[in-house]
Design a protein around this motif. Structure first.
Motif, mmCIF file in Angstrom:
data_model
loop_
_atom_site.group_PDB
_atom_site.id
_atom_site.type_symbol
_atom_site.label_atom_id
_atom_site.label_comp_id
_atom_site.label_asym_id
_atom_site.label_seq_id
_atom_site.Cartn_x
_atom_site.Cartn_y
_atom_site.Cartn_z
ATOM 1 N N GLY A 1 10.549 -85.838 19.551
ATOM 2 C CA GLY A 1 11.017 -87.221 19.543
ATOM 3 C C GLY A 1 11.757 -87.600 20.814
ATOM 4 O O GLY A 1 11.566 -88.687 21.363
ATOM 5 N N LEU A 2 12.600 -86.660 21.304
ATOM 6 C CA LEU A 2 13.354 -86.935 22.526
ATOM 7 C C LEU A 2 12.451 -87.068 23.749
ATOM 8 O O LEU A 2 12.826 -87.710 24.733
ATOM 9 C CB LEU A 2 14.374 -85.815 22.763
ATOM 10 N N ALA A 3 11.269 -86.459 23.680
ATOM 11 C CA ALA A 3 10.339 -86.552 24.812
ATOM 12 C C ALA A 3 9.721 -87.943 24.925
ATOM 13 O O ALA A 3 9.258 -88.336 26.000
ATOM 14 C CB ALA A 3 9.236 -85.499 24.672
ATOM 15 N N PHE A 4 9.739 -88.714 23.829
ATOM 16 C CA PHE A 4 9.061 -90.014 23.825
ATOM 17 C C PHE A 4 10.003 -91.189 23.569
ATOM 18 O O PHE A 4 9.716 -92.309 23.998
ATOM 19 C CB PHE A 4 7.959 -90.032 22.755
ATOM 20 N N TRP A 5 11.110 -90.963 22.854
ATOM 21 C CA TRP A 5 11.988 -92.056 22.453
ATOM 22 C C TRP A 5 13.413 -91.825 22.951
ATOM 23 O O TRP A 5 13.788 -90.721 23.330
ATOM 24 C CB TRP A 5 12.032 -92.176 20.923
ATOM 25 N N SER A 6 14.207 -92.873 22.879
ATOM 26 C CA SER A 6 15.632 -92.738 23.148
ATOM 27 C C SER A 6 16.292 -92.019 21.981
ATOM 28 O O SER A 6 15.733 -91.927 20.870
ATOM 29 C CB SER A 6 16.266 -94.123 23.306
ATOM 30 N N THR A 7 17.489 -91.515 22.200
ATOM 31 C CA THR A 7 18.191 -90.798 21.131
ATOM 32 C C THR A 7 18.479 -91.720 19.943
ATOM 33 O O THR A 7 18.398 -91.297 18.786
ATOM 34 C CB THR A 7 19.507 -90.210 21.661
ATOM 35 N N VAL B 1 20.119 -83.696 18.400
ATOM 36 C CA VAL B 1 20.075 -85.021 19.034
ATOM 37 C C VAL B 1 21.477 -85.559 19.305
ATOM 38 O O VAL B 1 21.724 -86.182 20.342
ATOM 39 C CB VAL B 1 19.275 -86.006 18.164
ATOM 40 N N PHE B 2 22.401 -85.309 18.400
ATOM 41 C CA PHE B 2 23.733 -85.910 18.513
ATOM 42 C C PHE B 2 24.438 -85.554 19.826
ATOM 43 O O PHE B 2 24.944 -86.458 20.515
ATOM 44 C CB PHE B 2 24.585 -85.510 17.314
ATOM 45 N N PRO B 3 24.515 -84.258 20.234
ATOM 46 C CA PRO B 3 25.194 -83.978 21.510
ATOM 47 C C PRO B 3 24.498 -84.604 22.706
ATOM 48 O O PRO B 3 25.164 -85.056 23.655
ATOM 49 C CB PRO B 3 25.186 -82.448 21.598
ATOM 50 N N ALA C 1 12.765 -82.865 16.568
ATOM 51 C CA ALA C 1 13.677 -83.703 17.348
ATOM 52 C C ALA C 1 13.358 -83.618 18.835
ATOM 53 O O ALA C 1 13.417 -84.622 19.557
ATOM 54 C CB ALA C 1 15.127 -83.287 17.094
ATOM 55 N N GLY C 2 13.012 -82.402 19.300
ATOM 56 C CA GLY C 2 12.652 -82.247 20.705
ATOM 57 C C GLY C 2 11.448 -83.074 21.081
ATOM 58 O O GLY C 2 11.400 -83.680 22.162
ATOM 59 N N SER D 1 15.684 -82.026 28.607
ATOM 60 C CA SER D 1 16.345 -82.182 27.315
ATOM 61 C C SER D 1 15.395 -81.966 26.145
ATOM 62 O O SER D 1 15.826 -81.633 25.039
ATOM 63 C CB SER D 1 16.992 -83.557 27.201
ATOM 64 N N SER D 2 14.094 -82.129 26.373
ATOM 65 C CA SER D 2 13.125 -81.911 25.298
ATOM 66 C C SER D 2 13.095 -80.451 24.842
ATOM 67 O O SER D 2 12.593 -80.143 23.765
ATOM 68 C CB SER D 2 11.723 -82.337 25.744
#
Length: 393
Positions: A353-359, A227-229, A350-351, A39-40
């Protein structure tokens, strides 16, 4: 003056231009799953369609001011449709990214040239009203197109969805018919043209518009379209069709705001629109990030849409207000270039951020960008008085 193109054509160009990311957004999880990609990498998938515009958009504007709107717009539409269709056939994630990069070369001239066509043929409060109408068409498309994408992706697969991009080839043919081939009688040298555009964009108010456009599109493409989807899929288990519905919901607020832009700008300054919209973004993204129920997410999405629908056409209209006729295409394109930079940076950030945190955490952290826009609106040198309100229509 060249003949006035039909408004329906201008609106069609706008709708064609927003196909680039509205079609792909509901399909992102499906694409990542097919290519067994984490997802990242969602950010890279979205950003690939925008990165070329950072450089190409100003070039498109300069060419349109120099050689006329018809040949430049028709070429952009043809490139967009060709490589969008080829993306549907991509055998690997890397080739898909490459096709979207080339598709982005074509998309760099679409939405901005639609706005420029309005500026070419209308002025004053009527121009503001039609910029708002164009934005309302855009936001209606932002509602309908994800619904279409979600349904087609769920029913037939994302490759069939990407086939819709080829509609731009038909729009290119129409552009050649409805636009005349008029060029400036005595165009300045390229050096003089670039110098004139540079003098406009160095104005403090224009720098504020460029910065605000960049940050707003960081939020739109980073938080909402990337991030939203993923948030909907991971936190609420939604499939592509349901994600398309949720991504469409903000159009309720944004269409209402954009459709009434003339009336809003007759009462509220651009500075006020920026401040109120930025506050709306903060509340919206925070609400989405902490929501434990879909109904609360819907409320946040509608508020997000209202903020988007008010601020984007206001910034576009201000950019045209600052542009002399001979540089309108280039100056608006520079604003679009800043927006494209935001479209590119937002998904990539955002990518990460998604690699380290929840959405949810990414939404909370990302809302700080809206705080920066709020401060910029308060302190920036934008117009301090409302426009003369247009007549009711």
């Amino acid at each position: 003056m060249s003949r006035r193109p039909p408004l329906i054509f201008i609106f069609t160009v706008t709708l064609t231009g927003i196909l680039n990311n509205t079609l792909i957004s509901p399909a992102i999880p499906d694409i990542l799953e097919e290519f067994e990609t984490p997802s990242s990498r969602a950010g890279a998938l979205v950003a690939a369609g925008s990165v070329a515009g950072i450089v190409v958009a100003p070039l498109v504007g300069i060419l349109a001011d120099r050689f006329g709107r018809r040949i430049v717009l028709s070429s952009c539409l043809a490139i967009f449709g060709l490589f969008g269709g080829l993306a549907a056939l991509a055998p690997s994630f890397g080739i898909l990214i490459g096709a979207r990069l080339l598709q982005g070369v074509g998309s760099a001239g679409l939405v901005n040239l639609a706005v420029v066509l309005i500026g070419d043929h209308w002025s004053g409060s009527e121009r503001t009203r039609l910029v708002g109408r164009n934005a309302a068409v855009l936001t209606t498309g932002l509602a309908a197109l994800p619904l279409l994408s979600g349904w087609v992706t769920e029913s037939f697969g994302w490759r069939v969805t990407f086939g819709i991009y080829t509609v731009a080839l038909l729009t290119a043919a129409v552009a050649w018919i409805v636009l005349d081939g008029r060029r400036p009688d005595h165009p300045p040298s390229v050096r003089e043209q670039i110098s004139g555009v540079g003098a406009v964009v160095r104005q403090p108010a224009v720098i504020t518009l460029l910065t605000a456009g960049f940050l707003v599109f960081v939020m739109i493409f980073g938080l909402f379209l990337t991030v939203f989807p993923v948030h909907l899929a991971e936190q609420f288990g939604m499939r592509a069709g349901a994600r398309g519905v949720m991504i469409a919901i903000p159009a309720i607020g944004s269409t209402l705001m954009a459709f009434n832009l003339g009336r809003i700008r007759g009462r509220i300054t651009t500075k006020g629109v920026m401040v109120l919209s930025a506050g709306g973004f903060v509340v919206a993204f925070t609400t989405i990030g902490v929501a434990g129920a879909v109904a609360v997410v819907v409320v946040g999405a509608i508020l997000y849409g209202a903020a988007e629908g008010a601020v984007i056409p206001s910034l576009q209209d201000e950019a045209m207000e600052a542009s002399p006729d001979e540089h309108r295409g280039a100056v608006v394109a520079v604003w679009v270039s800043a927006a494209r930079a935001g479209q590119t940076a937002g998904p990539l950030i955002a990518g990460v951020g998604l690699a380290f945190w929840s959405t949810g955490t990414v939404f909370l952290v990302g809302s700080s960008v809206a705080v920066v826009v709020l401060v910029l609106g308060l302190l920036g040198p934008l117009r301090g008085i409302p426009m003369k309100a247009p007549a009711a229509v």
